[in-house]
Motif scaffolding. Structure first.
Motif: not given
Length: 695
Positions: A469-480, A428-431, A482-484
């Motif tokens: 914001g939209d940027a936070a939602q994009e981070t959520v997508k990247r988190l999911r 998560a820290r690396a995302v 990365a952790l998939d």
């Protein structure tokens, strides 16, 4: 002679029944808040990942809590260790006080040294007492030399409660006063506007009583938003139906002179269009049951109950009172014969002379506006725009974001198997977009042993961007993403909830819109016994909706200053605007069909336009004004919904129903009624003037 007393008895009994309904059920309009909920899960998709994470969080907390974040600032100066210690003591002193769960966190300094923050967990079921709890916490966390502000979900929820405070009185009062003024201007009568408003209030009381019973038995969910829409929907619809029936009663009373005959004819002629209109709106609202969002599904049956009660009042209470009052209901105005003079006579003349030129000139601007509809950003409203006015929680959140990572207080919450806690935290820290990630510990202090419940751990990832914001939602997508591959890992939290809600709302729109259009089309086919005209009506109301969205995209951005809209705004706007917009076409075309059977297709549309023009325009103005009353609640969602419905209703009433539809039907002639018998014959001759047509 024996029948004469009976003629009086039936309407008198109906009025007495409704008086009992109003007296017995009227108070329920003010009691809905007792069964309202502000549960966060009510706005989340049922099967979304963030919803499942929320359920896991409840197990970790031995029950759901709502975080309250206290942020202290030193007015441009750095905080001192003594102030940090004083803030920590102030937080600790709240342990065990009413509404506080567990031990608040210590006060932690910001990287710039100019602020401190701490988190207090509050009970989730405080309801109306939440504001009082915050009022006690505010003075308790005061630190000399520092400014204390309250942010986080609990503070936002308190501000939402304040926004809805007094909704049953303020909103209802504004709506009723608005309707009364319009009715007085339209009818220039003393009693009739009061009769119509009384019927609407009785319908609202009955609807609120039914909804209260359903909510009390956990059959439907109600919150301030649903409650406000119910009030407006019932008042607006009941008034619209009353206007249609009253206009027909006034027309028949002028022609026949007998109140009982006028009442019978008015009810018989108005029953079918009012019933069809109510069925259209009610079934359109019930289509919201297909939504994956709990709050949308709640609005469906609640709104349908309101519409049924509005139609019931208009078809029973109103004709009974009109028969009992007779001409006195219209005093000092006099009954008007069939037809209109003035503007609608001239409009019909223009439609009759140049139908093709008129519908082409009308439809092209609507199409141009419809092309602007994709410009409406419906990916959510930022927190600082949720409230029309600056709310304390919004100001506090801005202060928090200024001194701490912008995602502070609203971290992404990661659920992971206990054995994968270290790997998940590192991943998560690396995302990109994550400023830090730490497991939730038993002690609440970073670095201690993680808290494990049912073999799971929670990892809180603080985002670099504002959580709404939209940027936070994009981070959520990247988190999911990365952790998939970690297995059994889920990502939730505030930003994930916004993302899942937006995605679900877009899918709901794609599903519900065609369902509503099919429902409307089928009802119109049954009502008009035609295929061509129902298709025309559905296409025109859909075009009206898209044009309204295009205008809204411009107004929201350049007039109101909104950068976005709630994900459900287009869906709500569609259901209300399309279903209610068809109402006016039903009122028009049911009369046009009646006139067409007597005078032919091209003549019938002009007669129908002249005889219904005034009443339908009045109904549209009333409905637009009642929905505009939603703007008294200072929430962006309701202000935007109010604008879309009010503007769209006026556009539909004044342009689509008055010009576009009549011109199209006039141009098509008998073909508009294919394949019914009305499509196979035309009147042998047509009067030369619009005024002659209605005599």
């Amino acid at each position: 002679m024996a029948r004469r007393p009976i003629r009086w008895l039936v309407p008198a009994l109906l009025v007495l029944v409704w008086l009992a309904v109003g007296g017995g059920f009227g108070p329920f309009a003010g009691k809905l808040t007792e069964v309202s909920t502000s549960d966060q899960a009510a706005f989340l998709p049922r099967s979304a990942e963030s919803t499942r994470v929320l359920a896991v969080q409840e197990r970790f907390r031995a029950g759901e809590t709502q975080p309250l974040i206290v942020v202290w600032t030193a007015a441009g100066e750095k905080t001192t260790p003594g102030q940090a210690a004083a803030a920590t003591r102030a937080l600790a002193s709240l342990r065990g006080t009413a509404g506080v769960i567990g031990t608040p966190t210590p006060a932690l300094p910001s990287d710039d040294g100019q602020a401190l923050s701490g988190v207090i967990q509050l009970a989730p079921d405080l309801g109306a007492s939440l504001g009082g709890v915050l009022d006690r916490i505010g003075p308790a966390v005061t630190v000399e030399g520092l400014r204390a502000q309250l942010a986080g979900p609990a503070a936002t929820r308190a501000d939402l409660s304040d926004a809805f405070a007094g909704i049953d009185g303020l909103l209802l009062g504004v709506a009723l006063i608005t309707v009364l003024i319009i009715l007085l201007a339209v009818y220039r009568s003393v009693l009739l506007p009061l009769v119509i408003i009384t019927g609407a209030v009785f319908a609202l009381g009955l609807a609120c009583a039914v909804v209260y019973f359903l909510a009390d038995h956990d059959i439907v969910r109600v919150d301030g938003q649903v409650q406000g829409i119910l009030f407006i929907l019932v008042i607006g619809a009941a008034t619209d139906y009353a206007l249609l029936l009253t206009a027909r009663f006034r027309e028949e009373l002028a022609a026949a002179g007998d109140r009982f005959a006028a009442g019978r004819v008015a009810l018989r002629r108005s029953f079918e269009p009012i019933a069809a209109s109510a069925a259209t709106v009610a079934l359109g609202l019930l289509a919201l049951l297909l939504s994956s969002l709990t709050n949308n599904r709640a609005l469906g049956p609640v709104g349908a109950v309101g519409i049924v009660c509005a139609a019931l009042s208009a078809l029973t209470f109103l004709p009974a009172v009109l028969v009992l009052l007779g001409r006195a209901a219209l005093w000092p105005a006099k009954p008007q014969p069939s037809g209109a003079r003035g503007i609608w006579d001239r409009v019909a003349t223009v439609v009759g002379r140049h139908p093709r030129r008129l519908w082409v000139a009308t439809i092209l601007p609507l199409i141009a506006l419809a092309f602007l509809a994709p410009q409406l950003n419906a990916r959510g409203v930022p927190l600082d725009e949720t409230f029309v006015n600056d709310a304390p929680s919004v100001v506090a959140q801005a202060t928090l974001s200024e001194h701490f990572p912008k995602g502070s207080g609203q971290p992404a919450v990661i659920v992971a198997p206990a054995g994968r806690a270290v790997a998940v935290t590192a991943a998560a820290r690396a995302v990109q977009g994550v400023s830090g990630a730490t497991p939730v510990t038993r002690s609440g202090r970073p670095g201690d042993a993680p808290k494990i419940v049912d073999g799971l751990v929670l990892v809180e990832a603080t985002l670099s961007d504002v959580p709404d914001g939209d940027a936070a939602q994009e981070t959520v997508k990247r988190l999911r993403a990365a952790l998939d591959g970690e297995g059994g890992v889920m990502v939730g939290g505030y930003s994930a909830q916004r993302y899942d809600t937006t995605e679900a709302a877009e899918k709901d729109t794609l599903l519900i819109v065609p369902v509503v259009l099919v429902i409307i089309l089928l009802i119109l086919i049954v009502l008009l016994r035609s295929l061509t005209t129902p298709v025309i009506l559905v296409v025109t109301v859909a075009l009206n909706f898209l044009a309204t969205l295009g205008v809204s995209a411009l107004v929201f951005t350049h007039v109101f200053g909104f950068t976005g809209s709630d994900a459900s705004v287009p869906l709500y706007g569609f259901v209300f605007l399309v279903a209610l917009g068809v109402d006016y076409n039903i009122f028009l075309m049911s009369r046009v069909r009646e006139e067409t059977a007597r005078h032919g297709a091209r003549e019938g549309v002009l007669r129908g336009l002249v005889t219904t023009g005034g009443v339908i325009t009045s109904a549209g103005v009333v409905l637009a004004a009642t929905f505009a009353a939603l703007a008294v609640i200072p929430l962006a969602f309701l202000v935007q919904t109010a604008f879309i419905v009010a503007f769209g209703v006026l556009l539909d009433t004044l342009v689509v129903r008055s010009l576009l539809v009549p011109a199209l039907i006039r141009d098509l002639g008998p073909r508009a009624w294919w394949p019914s018998r009305l499509g196979r014959a035309e009147a042998p001759s047509e009067p030369s003037s619009a005024r002659a047509r209605v005599r």
